[in-house]
Scaffold this motif. Structure first.
Motif, PDB file in Angstrom:
ATOM      1  N   GLY A   1      -8.153   2.346 -11.021  1.00  0.00           N
ATOM      2  CA  GLY A   1      -9.532   1.894 -10.604  1.00  0.00           C
ATOM      3  C   GLY A   1      -9.569   1.177  -9.502  1.00  0.00           C
ATOM      4  N   THR A   2     -10.920   0.590  -8.976  1.00  0.00           N
ATOM      5  CA  THR A   2     -10.848  -0.476  -7.803  1.00  0.00           C
ATOM      6  C   THR A   2     -11.235  -1.688  -8.595  1.00  0.00           C
TER       7      THR A   2
ATOM      8  N   PHE B   1     -16.226   3.014  -0.401  1.00  0.00           N
ATOM      9  CA  PHE B   1     -15.107   3.498  -1.059  1.00  0.00           C
ATOM     10  C   PHE B   1     -15.748   4.619  -1.993  1.00  0.00           C
TER      11      PHE B   1
ATOM     12  N   HIS C   1      -6.468  -7.154  -1.067  1.00  0.00           N
ATOM     13  CA  HIS C   1      -6.694  -7.112   0.278  1.00  0.00           C
ATOM     14  C   HIS C   1      -7.993  -7.316   0.551  1.00  0.00           C
TER      15      HIS C   1
ATOM     16  N   TYR D   1      -3.415   8.762  -3.983  1.00  0.00           N
ATOM     17  CA  TYR D   1      -2.530   8.167  -4.861  1.00  0.00           C
ATOM     18  C   TYR D   1      -1.856   9.194  -5.711  1.00  0.00           C
TER      19      TYR D   1
ATOM     20  N   HIS E   1     -10.125  -7.091  -3.003  1.00  0.00           N
ATOM     21  CA  HIS E   1     -10.187  -5.920  -4.035  1.00  0.00           C
ATOM     22  C   HIS E   1      -8.741  -5.226  -3.858  1.00  0.00           C
ATOM     23  N   ALA E   2      -8.588  -4.406  -4.870  1.00  0.00           N
ATOM     24  CA  ALA E   2      -7.274  -3.699  -4.985  1.00  0.00           C
ATOM     25  C   ALA E   2      -7.714  -2.356  -5.559  1.00  0.00           C
ATOM     26  N   GLY E   3      -6.603  -1.065  -4.928  1.00  0.00           N
ATOM     27  CA  GLY E   3      -6.682   0.317  -5.522  1.00  0.00           C
ATOM     28  C   GLY E   3      -5.712  -0.131  -6.709  1.00  0.00           C
TER      29      GLY E   3
ATOM     30  N   ASN F   1     -12.482   6.051   2.826  1.00  0.00           N
ATOM     31  CA  ASN F   1     -13.057   4.878   3.287  1.00  0.00           C
ATOM     32  C   ASN F   1     -14.023   5.122   4.323  1.00  0.00           C
TER      33      ASN F   1
ATOM     34  N   ARG G   1       1.073  -1.076   0.039  1.00  0.00           N
ATOM     35  CA  ARG G   1      -0.191  -0.045   0.030  1.00  0.00           C
ATOM     36  C   ARG G   1       0.938   1.224   0.018  1.00  0.00           C
TER      37      ARG G   1
ATOM     38  N   LYS H   1      -5.396  10.794  -7.457  1.00  0.00           N
ATOM     39  CA  LYS H   1      -6.636  10.330  -6.993  1.00  0.00           C
ATOM     40  C   LYS H   1      -6.638  10.470  -5.408  1.00  0.00           C
TER      41      LYS H   1
ATOM     42  N   TRP I   1     -15.818   3.077   7.015  1.00  0.00           N
ATOM     43  CA  TRP I   1     -15.931   1.505   7.671  1.00  0.00           C
ATOM     44  C   TRP I   1     -16.584   1.281   8.690  1.00  0.00           C
TER      45      TRP I   1
ATOM     46  N   ASP J   1     -11.032  -5.648   3.518  1.00  0.00           N
ATOM     47  CA  ASP J   1     -11.040  -4.688   4.540  1.00  0.00           C
ATOM     48  C   ASP J   1     -11.351  -5.200   5.897  1.00  0.00           C
TER      49      ASP J   1
ATOM     50  N   VAL K   1      -7.580   8.681   1.341  1.00  0.00           N
ATOM     51  CA  VAL K   1      -6.428   8.016   0.632  1.00  0.00           C
ATOM     52  C   VAL K   1      -6.054   8.612  -0.444  1.00  0.00           C
TER      53      VAL K   1
ATOM     54  N   TYR L   1      -2.698  -0.011  -3.918  1.00  0.00           N
ATOM     55  CA  TYR L   1      -3.154  -0.593  -2.825  1.00  0.00           C
ATOM     56  C   TYR L   1      -3.385  -2.014  -3.432  1.00  0.00           C
TER      57      TYR L   1
HETATM   58  O1  LIG Z   1      -8.083   2.985  -4.119  1.00  0.00           O
HETATM   59  C1  LIG Z   1      -8.963   2.051  -4.114  1.00  0.00           C
HETATM   60  O2  LIG Z   1      -9.613   1.981  -5.188  1.00  0.00           O
HETATM   61  C2  LIG Z   1      -9.376   1.202  -3.145  1.00  0.00           C
HETATM   62  C3  LIG Z   1      -8.726   1.391  -1.760  1.00  0.00           C
HETATM   63  C4  LIG Z   1      -9.200   0.515  -0.781  1.00  0.00           C
HETATM   64  O3  LIG Z   1      -9.370  -0.423  -0.969  1.00  0.00           O
HETATM   65  C5  LIG Z   1      -8.472   0.892   0.564  1.00  0.00           C
HETATM   66  O4  LIG Z   1      -8.169   1.687   0.986  1.00  0.00           O
HETATM   67  O5  LIG Z   1      -9.041  -0.035   1.506  1.00  0.00           O
END
Ligand SMILES: O=C(O)CCC(=O)C(=O)O
Ligand SMILES: [Fe+2]
Length: 265
Positions: free
Chosen positions: A175-176, A162, A134, A125, A230-232, A244, A84, A240, A246, A136, A123, A131
């Motif tokens: 993308g996610t 997200f 992973h 980028y 999932h992934a960023g 989040n 990450r 970007k 949660w 969550d 977050v 990322y």
């Molecule tokens: O950046 C993204 O599209 C997803 C970020 C993510 O999954 C997270 O921060 O837990």
């Protein structure tokens, strides 16, 4: 109609006029939830796409309020990781944040309260940052401080939102991606889903300002659903910023959430 016009004006003016310090504590702010739309992408696991979840004014506020707070992101256990590479910022509660919290809790039905939400996390980028895959939800095996998180702090993360707060006009990538969730088929999804991805990559949402994805992390028995992996994806150009939101299984301790300065009336 005249009424509709007034509502739009009221929703946009207060934050912009505020007291100008970027803290969102101007007393003119009034929480007005935007008429966002929702569509189910997957029913198992539940994954919902939300258009217009954050207003332009809320997004501008989230950016200015977090500007100086970004630090290299951690993963479970509080450690830095090549997994990450983004920067994150926790944002304190102010009237705008409170309004977004209220919306996120209300979306999940009357059995979910705002006190189950973790402090909102932004977050950011820059090019090449990402990322990797992973989940969550916490698994006690992977998280060094899972005991702390689970015991004192409301249990596991039942859901994730997200939402894309800022996407520069030159952004590519970012993308996610959910590799274990099938991409929806109809081409009308291509306005929000990256339809150029091969189907074996699952579904990839393009970063679009103001829109959000929501998904359920746990099975009914409370165990983590691996299909929410999932992934960023790496941002290849541009910037970007996402947020989040949660939600935990139970209310969080005040030491985690912070004293609630803006209680519901
Ligand atoms: O950046 C993204 O599209 C997803 C970020 C993510 O999954 C997270 O921060 O837990
Ligand atoms: Fe995530």
């Amino acid at each position: 109609s005249h009424e509709t016009h007034d509502e739009v004006t009221e929703a946009q003016t207060p934050i912009a006029t505020g007291n100008g310090d970027g803290n969102g504590d101007g007393d003119s702010f009034e929480c007005k939830h935007p008429p966002y739309t929702t569509q189910i992408v997957s029913s198992s696991p539940l994954l919902v796409y939300l258009k217009g979840f954050l207003t332009p004014e809320e997004r501008a506020h989230l950016r200015s309020a977090s500007r100086d707070a970004f630090r290299r992101s951690a993963i479970g256990g509080g450690s830095r990781s090549a997994q990450r590479t983004s920067s994150s910022a926790y944002i304190g509660r102010d009237p705008v944040v409170h309004c977004i919290e209220e919306r996120a809790a209300a979306f999940q039905g009357h059995d979910v309260s705002r006190a189950q939400l973790e402090p909102l996390q932004l977050v950011r980028y820059a090019p090449s940052e990402r990322y990797n895959l992973h989940t969550d939800w916490f698994s006690d095996k992977s998280d060094a401080d899972a005991g702390w998180k689970l015991a004192t702090n409301g249990g596991n993360r039942i859901s994730s939102f997200f939402s894309y707060v800022y996407v520069s006009s030159d952004t590519t990538g970012g993308g996610t991606n959910f590799p274990l969730i099938s991409a929806p088929k109809d081409e009308r999804w291509c306005d929000v889903v990256d339809c150029d991805e091969p189907w074996e990559r699952g579904v990839t949402f393009r970063p679009i300002e103001g829109n959000a994805i929501f998904w359920a992390n746990l099975y009914a028995d409370g165990s983590g659903d691996q299909r929410t992996l999932h992934a960023g994806l790496p941002v290849t150009s541009g910037d970007k910023i996402g947020i989040n939101i949660w939600t935990r299984q139970a209310m969080l301790a005040e030491e985690v959430r912070g004293v609630d300065e803006y209680p519901e009336v």
